[in-house]
Design a protein around this motif. Sequence first.
Motif, PDB file in Angstrom:
ATOM      1  N   ASP A   1     -21.103  -1.629  -1.844  1.00  0.00           N
ATOM      2  CA  ASP A   1     -19.732  -1.117  -1.835  1.00  0.00           C
ATOM      3  C   ASP A   1     -18.955  -1.561  -3.061  1.00  0.00           C
ATOM      4  OD1 ASP A   1     -19.947  -3.746  -0.667  1.00  0.00           O
ATOM      5  OD2 ASP A   1     -17.854  -3.583  -0.055  1.00  0.00           O
ATOM      6  N   GLN A   2     -17.891  -0.814  -3.337  1.00  0.00           N
ATOM      7  CA  GLN A   2     -16.991  -1.143  -4.433  1.00  0.00           C
ATOM      8  C   GLN A   2     -15.554  -1.124  -3.924  1.00  0.00           C
ATOM      9  OE1 GLN A   2     -18.071   2.973  -6.274  1.00  0.00           O
ATOM     10  NE2 GLN A   2     -16.189   2.370  -7.321  1.00  0.00           N
ATOM     11  N   VAL A   3     -14.686  -1.815  -4.654  1.00  0.00           N
ATOM     12  CA  VAL A   3     -13.259  -1.794  -4.334  1.00  0.00           C
ATOM     13  C   VAL A   3     -12.759  -0.353  -4.410  1.00  0.00           C
ATOM     14  CG1 VAL A   3     -10.986  -2.475  -5.185  1.00  0.00           C
ATOM     15  CG2 VAL A   3     -12.834  -4.147  -5.099  1.00  0.00           C
ATOM     16  N   GLY A   4     -11.899   0.017  -3.484  1.00  0.00           N
ATOM     17  CA  GLY A   4     -11.379   1.381  -3.488  1.00  0.00           C
ATOM     18  C   GLY A   4     -10.027   1.466  -2.809  1.00  0.00           C
ATOM     19  N   PHE A   5      -9.732   2.670  -2.324  1.00  0.00           N
ATOM     20  CA  PHE A   5      -8.423   2.942  -1.726  1.00  0.00           C
ATOM     21  C   PHE A   5      -8.618   3.936  -0.586  1.00  0.00           C
ATOM     22  CE2 PHE A   5      -8.261   2.170  -6.232  1.00  0.00           C
ATOM     23  CZ  PHE A   5      -7.403   1.092  -6.308  1.00  0.00           C
ATOM     24  N   ILE A   6      -7.572   4.108   0.216  1.00  0.00           N
ATOM     25  CA  ILE A   6      -7.648   5.039   1.331  1.00  0.00           C
ATOM     26  C   ILE A   6      -6.308   5.758   1.472  1.00  0.00           C
ATOM     27  CG2 ILE A   6      -6.940   3.347   3.088  1.00  0.00           C
ATOM     28  CD1 ILE A   6      -9.134   4.621   4.893  1.00  0.00           C
ATOM     29  N   VAL A   7      -6.359   7.044   1.743  1.00  0.00           N
ATOM     30  CA  VAL A   7      -5.137   7.840   1.894  1.00  0.00           C
ATOM     31  C   VAL A   7      -4.413   7.413   3.159  1.00  0.00           C
ATOM     32  CG1 VAL A   7      -4.211  10.165   2.232  1.00  0.00           C
ATOM     33  CG2 VAL A   7      -6.122   9.793   0.636  1.00  0.00           C
TER      34      VAL A   7
ATOM     35  N   ASP B   1       5.322  16.245   2.469  1.00  0.00           N
ATOM     36  CA  ASP B   1       5.395  17.710   2.475  1.00  0.00           C
ATOM     37  C   ASP B   1       5.394  18.309   1.077  1.00  0.00           C
ATOM     38  OD1 ASP B   1       7.904  16.888   1.718  1.00  0.00           O
ATOM     39  OD2 ASP B   1       8.974  17.855   3.379  1.00  0.00           O
ATOM     40  N   ARG B   2       5.567  17.476   0.035  1.00  0.00           N
ATOM     41  CA  ARG B   2       5.507  17.950  -1.347  1.00  0.00           C
ATOM     42  C   ARG B   2       4.122  17.755  -1.962  1.00  0.00           C
ATOM     43  NH1 ARG B   2       9.976  14.787  -4.360  1.00  0.00           N
ATOM     44  NH2 ARG B   2       9.356  16.167  -6.084  1.00  0.00           N
ATOM     45  N   GLY B   3       3.187  17.205  -1.182  1.00  0.00           N
ATOM     46  CA  GLY B   3       1.820  17.054  -1.658  1.00  0.00           C
ATOM     47  C   GLY B   3       1.510  15.740  -2.345  1.00  0.00           C
ATOM     48  N   PHE B   4       2.439  14.787  -2.301  1.00  0.00           N
ATOM     49  CA  PHE B   4       2.178  13.474  -2.890  1.00  0.00           C
ATOM     50  C   PHE B   4       1.521  12.562  -1.851  1.00  0.00           C
ATOM     51  CE2 PHE B   4       5.877  14.966  -5.414  1.00  0.00           C
ATOM     52  CZ  PHE B   4       5.244  15.019  -6.650  1.00  0.00           C
ATOM     53  N   ILE B   5       0.648  11.681  -2.336  1.00  0.00           N
ATOM     54  CA  ILE B   5      -0.143  10.818  -1.462  1.00  0.00           C
ATOM     55  C   ILE B   5       0.313   9.372  -1.586  1.00  0.00           C
ATOM     56  CG2 ILE B   5      -2.452   9.800  -1.168  1.00  0.00           C
ATOM     57  CD1 ILE B   5      -3.621  12.512  -1.848  1.00  0.00           C
ATOM     58  N   ARG B   6       0.550   8.736  -0.457  1.00  0.00           N
ATOM     59  CA  ARG B   6       0.682   7.283  -0.404  1.00  0.00           C
ATOM     60  C   ARG B   6      -0.676   6.722  -0.003  1.00  0.00           C
ATOM     61  NH1 ARG B   6       5.490   5.868  -2.940  1.00  0.00           N
ATOM     62  NH2 ARG B   6       7.184   7.195  -2.155  1.00  0.00           N
ATOM     63  N   PHE B   7      -0.994   5.537  -0.495  1.00  0.00           N
ATOM     64  CA  PHE B   7      -2.346   5.021  -0.293  1.00  0.00           C
ATOM     65  C   PHE B   7      -2.329   3.511  -0.105  1.00  0.00           C
ATOM     66  CE2 PHE B   7      -1.262   4.921  -4.702  1.00  0.00           C
ATOM     67  CZ  PHE B   7      -1.945   3.878  -5.296  1.00  0.00           C
ATOM     68  N   ARG B   8      -3.431   3.000   0.423  1.00  0.00           N
ATOM     69  CA  ARG B   8      -3.620   1.572   0.634  1.00  0.00           C
ATOM     70  C   ARG B   8      -4.945   1.153   0.003  1.00  0.00           C
ATOM     71  NH1 ARG B   8       0.788   2.482   1.368  1.00  0.00           N
ATOM     72  NH2 ARG B   8       2.114   2.124   3.203  1.00  0.00           N
ATOM     73  N   ARG B   9      -5.098  -0.125  -0.200  1.00  0.00           N
ATOM     74  CA  ARG B   9      -6.296  -0.620  -0.872  1.00  0.00           C
ATOM     75  C   ARG B   9      -7.428  -0.874   0.124  1.00  0.00           C
ATOM     76  NH1 ARG B   9      -3.545  -4.777  -3.785  1.00  0.00           N
ATOM     77  NH2 ARG B   9      -1.787  -4.762  -2.365  1.00  0.00           N
ATOM     78  N   ILE B  10      -8.655  -0.759  -0.368  1.00  0.00           N
ATOM     79  CA  ILE B  10      -9.852  -1.233   0.329  1.00  0.00           C
ATOM     80  C   ILE B  10     -10.435  -2.322  -0.555  1.00  0.00           C
ATOM     81  CG2 ILE B  10     -12.125  -0.660   1.231  1.00  0.00           C
ATOM     82  CD1 ILE B  10     -11.270   2.246   1.412  1.00  0.00           C
ATOM     83  N   GLY B  11     -10.362  -3.558  -0.112  1.00  0.00           N
ATOM     84  CA  GLY B  11     -10.791  -4.658  -0.961  1.00  0.00           C
ATOM     85  C   GLY B  11      -9.632  -5.201  -1.777  1.00  0.00           C
ATOM     86  N   GLY B  12      -9.949  -5.817  -2.903  1.00  0.00           N
ATOM     87  CA  GLY B  12      -8.955  -6.620  -3.614  1.00  0.00           C
ATOM     88  C   GLY B  12      -8.360  -6.008  -4.859  1.00  0.00           C
ATOM     89  N   ALA B  13      -8.087  -4.713  -4.875  1.00  0.00           N
ATOM     90  CA  ALA B  13      -7.477  -4.091  -6.051  1.00  0.00           C
ATOM     91  C   ALA B  13      -6.078  -4.661  -6.297  1.00  0.00           C
ATOM     92  CB  ALA B  13      -7.396  -2.583  -5.867  1.00  0.00           C
ATOM     93  N   LEU B  14      -5.740  -4.879  -7.563  1.00  0.00           N
ATOM     94  CA  LEU B  14      -4.440  -5.428  -7.941  1.00  0.00           C
ATOM     95  C   LEU B  14      -3.497  -4.307  -8.362  1.00  0.00           C
ATOM     96  CD1 LEU B  14      -5.646  -8.456 -10.109  1.00  0.00           C
ATOM     97  CD2 LEU B  14      -4.990  -8.466  -7.693  1.00  0.00           C
TER      98      LEU B  14
END
Length: 239
Positions: free
Chosen positions: A67-73, A78-91
């Motif tokens: 596995d590698q460090v990543g992110f999750i939606v 409603d405007r199509g922008f994404i907020r996201f969270r980390r998977i692992g230790g991304a800074l």
Amino acid sequence: MDIKDIFLRLAEVDSPSGYEEPMMRHMLSELSPLCDEVHVTPRGNVVGVQRGTDEDAPTVAIEAHMDQVGFIVANINDRGFIRFRRIGGALERTLMGQHLRAVTEKGPVTGVVGLKPGHITTPEEARSVPPLNEMYIDLGAKSREEVKSMGIEIGTPMVWAAPPVELANGLIASPGVDDKAGLTSIIAVADRLKGVQIPSTVYYLAVVEEENGLRGAYSVLYDLDVDMAVAIDTTSAGY
């Protein structure tokens, strides 16, 4: 077998922690021609075995994580922008203005982490890094429905969308070096020892979810008779 070629093949496979299935399949294909047997554990770890000539000789395991460090939606507005969270230790400081790639069943989708333009940035904002929950990803989409039509839902994993870059002295910079460098090492060792008569049985272990708390490593040795183990991972450069 060329070490750089092995790594570059691995670098093409996205494997955010918890979503290692493509890398699992790739490691099966890499280790199967080199080992006497290869299997996948119920946890998703890949185990390759080269049998030694002496059943009483110490057994050895060589391990790296898939596995590698990543992110999750986390949200699509409603405007199509994404907020996201980390998977692992991304800074956070590594993210502003960077390209991220969503890993979907329809294929990869690339977006950019939004960055406020300089002419509307306050001096205080210019000297700070916003928290992750204030960052967003712009795919170029105009609505939530358009984002979903791309195959992206809440829970879709993402990785950095940066290709490997070859540096001087044979070095390579890549978001997936941790731990595709380790996977490269175990493939290279398996290739070197293929057909060589040695006393010890060698296990090659490609494990899941190291970035999420060593989950694969905790379980992989339970069913193996291993006397010694070597874990291969990365370390900092320049510090």
